[in-house]
Scaffold this active site. Structure first.
Site, short mmCIF file in Angstrom:
data_model
loop_
_atom_site.label_atom_id
_atom_site.label_comp_id
_atom_site.label_asym_id
_atom_site.label_seq_id
_atom_site.Cartn_x
_atom_site.Cartn_y
_atom_site.Cartn_z
N ASP A 313 0.81 -1.22 0.00
CA ASP A 313 0.00 0.00 0.00
C ASP A 313 0.85 1.27 0.00
O ASP A 313 0.31 2.37 -0.13
CB ASP A 313 -0.94 0.00 1.21
CG ASP A 313 -1.99 -1.10 1.08
OD1 ASP A 313 -2.31 -1.52 -0.06
OD2 ASP A 313 -2.50 -1.57 2.13
N ARG A 388 -5.39 6.60 -0.90
CA ARG A 388 -3.93 6.68 -0.77
C ARG A 388 -3.33 7.61 -1.82
O ARG A 388 -2.30 8.23 -1.59
CB ARG A 388 -3.30 5.28 -0.84
CG ARG A 388 -3.77 4.42 0.33
CD ARG A 388 -2.88 3.25 0.65
NE ARG A 388 -3.60 2.30 1.47
CZ ARG A 388 -3.82 2.41 2.77
NH1 ARG A 388 -3.34 3.45 3.44
NH2 ARG A 388 -4.50 1.50 3.44
#
Ligand code: S3P
Length: 428
Positions: A313, A388
């Site tokens: 991530d 993100r």
């Protein structure tokens, strides 16, 4: 005041609870017997999707004195929802809950938002179908109907390291007849295994990259303390590393070694990092630490497929770090990023080009030529509704003198609702 004084980050901060662990705390609490209390649960949109799904499946979940309190119903005590289960934007909720529902005594339908409805589900439905589960969907996308069935244990080798897929199989395997063995090519995050070992030690054996699930053992309520999310802390680690004059301490960050790839890369780049581990109750408890980082010159780095699971991530942030390093960095083996909340390889390249960053998109990663400053081409940035990406672009924008706008910045609510407030605190 010099530019760097206006943007530099200083102080101490605690980041919100870990998203992956928060999802799992609700799931295991729901299927155990007794009352589980959860401290530092992440109240973000994704984790609230998991919480609502279990309420819809008949589980009592309350909040008391800042704790989430779940009255478990046992593995066989869930009840059919009278409406489709809404997974919102959450891939983790969808995949883990699909595994759990496959072995129940009722049918369920899972729906999600436009982005989630484009994400592949075959990676979960294929192995669980081998356990004799039954599903219908349109080309393996949501809406997905899960027909609850008696399941059989399997031996499954994951083609790609994925904690979501592994966890879905574990949750199905708990309800199967016979043991299930799961093997992973590279270790992905092991929060499910640790939490299962706490709720039901007899249900799981672990050995290197091999997990064996023994069904038929009870799960018993626990007290769960969720550490701070290293994937949220990563935004501040990177911001401090690249904004001259910055230095901060982040308290109580989860440092499970299946998640700490970002720390290894920062060390490899020569970042100034000090990690003070906190005492850990036992082997299965999630470890945490206070991390201090100070801005310094950064060397370029190279990472490949082996390293990706522990920082999957954080790849957009690593691309940003690389864009500030002294030389050319290379990230490969990251094709999985094309299947996240957006195609993160395409989106990072597109948005970074607007900022004047020298980035080349590869089929499975990037080559990035780091520079001390960038020639901004376009200040109209877009998060592509991906939390993100929104936060990575905001950190990148600290380094350019121009005012930039980030479309759909609200996406941050998926994992880090207090992101802007925390940024403000660190800059004041
Ligand atoms: C997660 C696993 C990872 C990660 C995601 C959360 C989890 O996905 O990208 O944000 O909580 O299990 P994959 O399992 O698809 O790699």
């Amino acid at each position: 005041m010099a530019e760097q004084d206006r943007t530099k980050l200083t102080g101490r901060i605690t980041v919100p609870g870990d998203k992956s662990i928060s999802h799992r705390s609700i799931i295991f609490a729901a299927i155990s017997t007794g009352v589980t209390t959860i401290d530092n649960f992440l109240k973000s949109a994704d984790c609230l999707s998991t919480m609502q799904a279990f309420k819809d499946l008949g589980v009592k979940i309350d909040e008391r004195d800042g704790q989430v309190v779940v009255t478990g119903v046992g593995l066989k005590g869930l009840t059919q929802s009278n409406q489709p289960l809404d997974m919102g934007n959450s891939g983790t909720s969808t995949r883990l809950i699909t595994g759990l529902l496959a072995g129940q005594h009722f049918d369920s339908t899972l729906v999600g938002d436009a982005s989630l409805s484009k994400r592949p589900m075959a990676r979960v439905t294929d192995p669980i179908s081998q356990m004799r589960a039954d599903f219908t969907s349109t080309e393996n996308h949501l809406p997905l109907t899960v027909f609850g069935r008696p399941l059989h244990g399997i031996h499954y080798r994951l083609p790609v390291a994925s904690a979501q897929v592994k966890s879905a199989i574990i949750l199905a395997a708990l309800q199967a007849t016979g043991d299930t063995v799961i093997e992973e090519p590279t270790a992905s995050r092991d929060h499910t295994e640790r939490m299962l070992a706490a709720f039901s030690p007899a249900s799981i054996d672990r050995e290197d990259h091999k997990i064996t699930i023994h069904p038929g053992h009870p799960l018993t309520a626990q007290h769960v303390t969720v550490p701070g999310d290293i994937s949220s802390a990563a935004f501040w680690l990177v911001a401090v590393a690249i904004v001259p004059g910055s230095s901060i301490t982040i308290e109580n960050v989860g440092i499970n070694q299946t998640r700490t790839g970002i720390l290894s890369v920062l060390k490899q780049m020569g970042a100034q990092l000090a990690i003070q581990e906190r005492p850990q109750a036992n082997e299965e408890t999630e470890p945490s630490a206070d991390i201090t980082i100070t801005a310094s010159a950064l060397k370029p780095f190279e990472i490949g497929a082996e390293e990706i699971p522990a920082l999957v991530d954080e790849v957009p942030l690593l691309a940003l770090l690389a864009a500030r390093a002294d030389g050319v960095s290379r990230i490969t083996g990251a094709e999985e990023l094309r299947f996240k909340e957006s195609d993160r390889l395409a989106v990072v390249a597109e948005e970074f080009h607007k900022l004047g960053i020298a980035i080349e998109e590869l089929p499975d990663g990037f080559v990035i030529d780091g520079r001390k400053s960038w020639q901004v081409q376009n200040t109209d940035l877009d998060s592509h509704q991906d939390h993100r990406i929104a936060m990575t672009l905001k950190i990148a924008s600290l380094l350019v003198p121009e005012d930039v706008t980030i479309r759909d910045f609200d996406a941050v609510n998926i994992s880090y609702p207090s992101f802007l407030a925390d940024l403000q605190r660190l800059r004041s």
